[in-house]
Design a protein around this motif. Structure first.
Motif, PDB file in Angstrom:
ATOM      1  N   LYS A 163      -3.456  -3.150   7.940  1.00 23.87           N
ATOM      2  CA  LYS A 163      -4.533  -2.178   8.116  1.00 23.87           C
ATOM      3  C   LYS A 163      -5.272  -1.941   6.803  1.00 23.87           C
ATOM      4  O   LYS A 163      -6.504  -1.967   6.753  1.00 23.87           O
ATOM      5  CB  LYS A 163      -3.965  -0.864   8.643  1.00 23.87           C
ATOM      6  CG  LYS A 163      -5.026   0.205   8.900  1.00 23.87           C
ATOM      7  CD  LYS A 163      -4.427   1.497   9.375  1.00 23.87           C
ATOM      8  CE  LYS A 163      -3.869   2.288   8.311  1.00 23.87           C
ATOM      9  NZ  LYS A 163      -4.303   3.338   7.589  1.00 23.87           N
ATOM     10  N   GLU A 164      -4.530  -1.724   5.733  1.00 21.39           N
ATOM     11  CA  GLU A 164      -5.155  -1.435   4.440  1.00 21.39           C
ATOM     12  C   GLU A 164      -5.916  -2.645   3.896  1.00 21.39           C
ATOM     13  O   GLU A 164      -6.977  -2.487   3.302  1.00 21.39           O
ATOM     14  CB  GLU A 164      -4.112  -0.959   3.437  1.00 21.39           C
ATOM     15  CG  GLU A 164      -3.630   0.449   3.703  1.00 21.39           C
ATOM     16  CD  GLU A 164      -4.738   1.482   3.687  1.00 21.39           C
ATOM     17  OE1 GLU A 164      -5.522   1.532   2.714  1.00 21.39           O
ATOM     18  OE2 GLU A 164      -4.833   2.249   4.665  1.00 21.39           O
ATOM     19  N   THR A 165      -5.380  -3.832   4.089  1.00 15.64           N
ATOM     20  CA  THR A 165      -6.072  -5.038   3.644  1.00 15.64           C
ATOM     21  C   THR A 165      -7.387  -5.188   4.392  1.00 15.64           C
ATOM     22  O   THR A 165      -8.421  -5.509   3.796  1.00 15.64           O
ATOM     23  CB  THR A 165      -5.188  -6.285   3.859  1.00 15.64           C
ATOM     24  OG1 THR A 165      -3.985  -6.118   3.119  1.00 15.64           O
ATOM     25  CG2 THR A 165      -5.890  -7.549   3.408  1.00 15.64           C
ATOM     26  N   GLY A 166      -7.350  -4.940   5.696  1.00 12.38           N
ATOM     27  CA  GLY A 166      -8.572  -5.009   6.496  1.00 12.38           C
ATOM     28  C   GLY A 166      -9.633  -4.040   6.009  1.00 12.38           C
ATOM     29  O   GLY A 166     -10.807  -4.399   5.852  1.00 12.38           O
ATOM     30  N   HIS A 167      -9.227  -2.794   5.730  1.00 11.59           N
ATOM     31  CA  HIS A 167     -10.178  -1.799   5.217  1.00 11.59           C
ATOM     32  C   HIS A 167     -10.756  -2.240   3.872  1.00 11.59           C
ATOM     33  O   HIS A 167     -11.959  -2.119   3.631  1.00 11.59           O
ATOM     34  CB  HIS A 167      -9.504  -0.439   5.038  1.00 11.59           C
ATOM     35  CG  HIS A 167      -9.171   0.265   6.312  1.00 11.59           C
ATOM     36  ND1 HIS A 167     -10.051   0.396   7.358  1.00 11.59           N
ATOM     37  CD2 HIS A 167      -8.047   0.879   6.713  1.00 11.59           C
ATOM     38  CE1 HIS A 167      -9.491   1.068   8.341  1.00 11.59           C
ATOM     39  NE2 HIS A 167      -8.255   1.356   7.977  1.00 11.59           N
TER      40      HIS A 167
END
Length: 122
Positions: A76-80
């Motif tokens: 999730k954080e990588t995507g953001h």
């Protein structure tokens, strides 16, 4: 779910080994960060309130375990991050890392293997 950098330090400890008591966690983080037991307990409480951790009582103390999986959080954080800074594209991210931090032969071999695997999966 937003996790602060300080809360992430607690999560990293629990992703490595869980369940743990607040004292166990404070012993691992406190000396590195100069945090008191109270600070660690505050962070644990916030993470429980956010639903990232669960507690289980063991006598007079609580054991903490992650509910939030490390892989799910990283995805999730990588995507953001990629969306925010690179318009959702991975190639500019890799190019930036290569230019800024450099890639050694092992890094290049890993990337080539990953690209080959991705090509074969399509």
């Amino acid at each position: 779910m937003q996790i602060s950098p300080a809360e992430l330090e607690v999560m990293k400890v629990l992703w490595t080994s869980a369940p743990q008591t607040a004292s166990d966690i404070a012993e691992q983080i406190g000396p590195k960060k100069d945090w008191s037991d109270r600070t660690v307990k505050t962070l644990l409480s916030r993470l429980v309130d956010k639903g990232a951790l669960r507690t289980e009582s063991e006598g007079r103390r609580y054991l903490y375990s992650p509910v939030l999986e490390q892989d799910a959080y990283q995805t999730k954080e990588t995507g953001h991050f990629v969306d925010r800074l690179f318009g959702g594209r991975a190639a500019p991210l890799v190019a930036h890392l290569a230019n800024d931090r450099g890639l050694d032969a092992d890094d290049i071999a890993e990337l080539e293997a990953l690209l080959e695997e991705l090509k074969n999966d399509r």
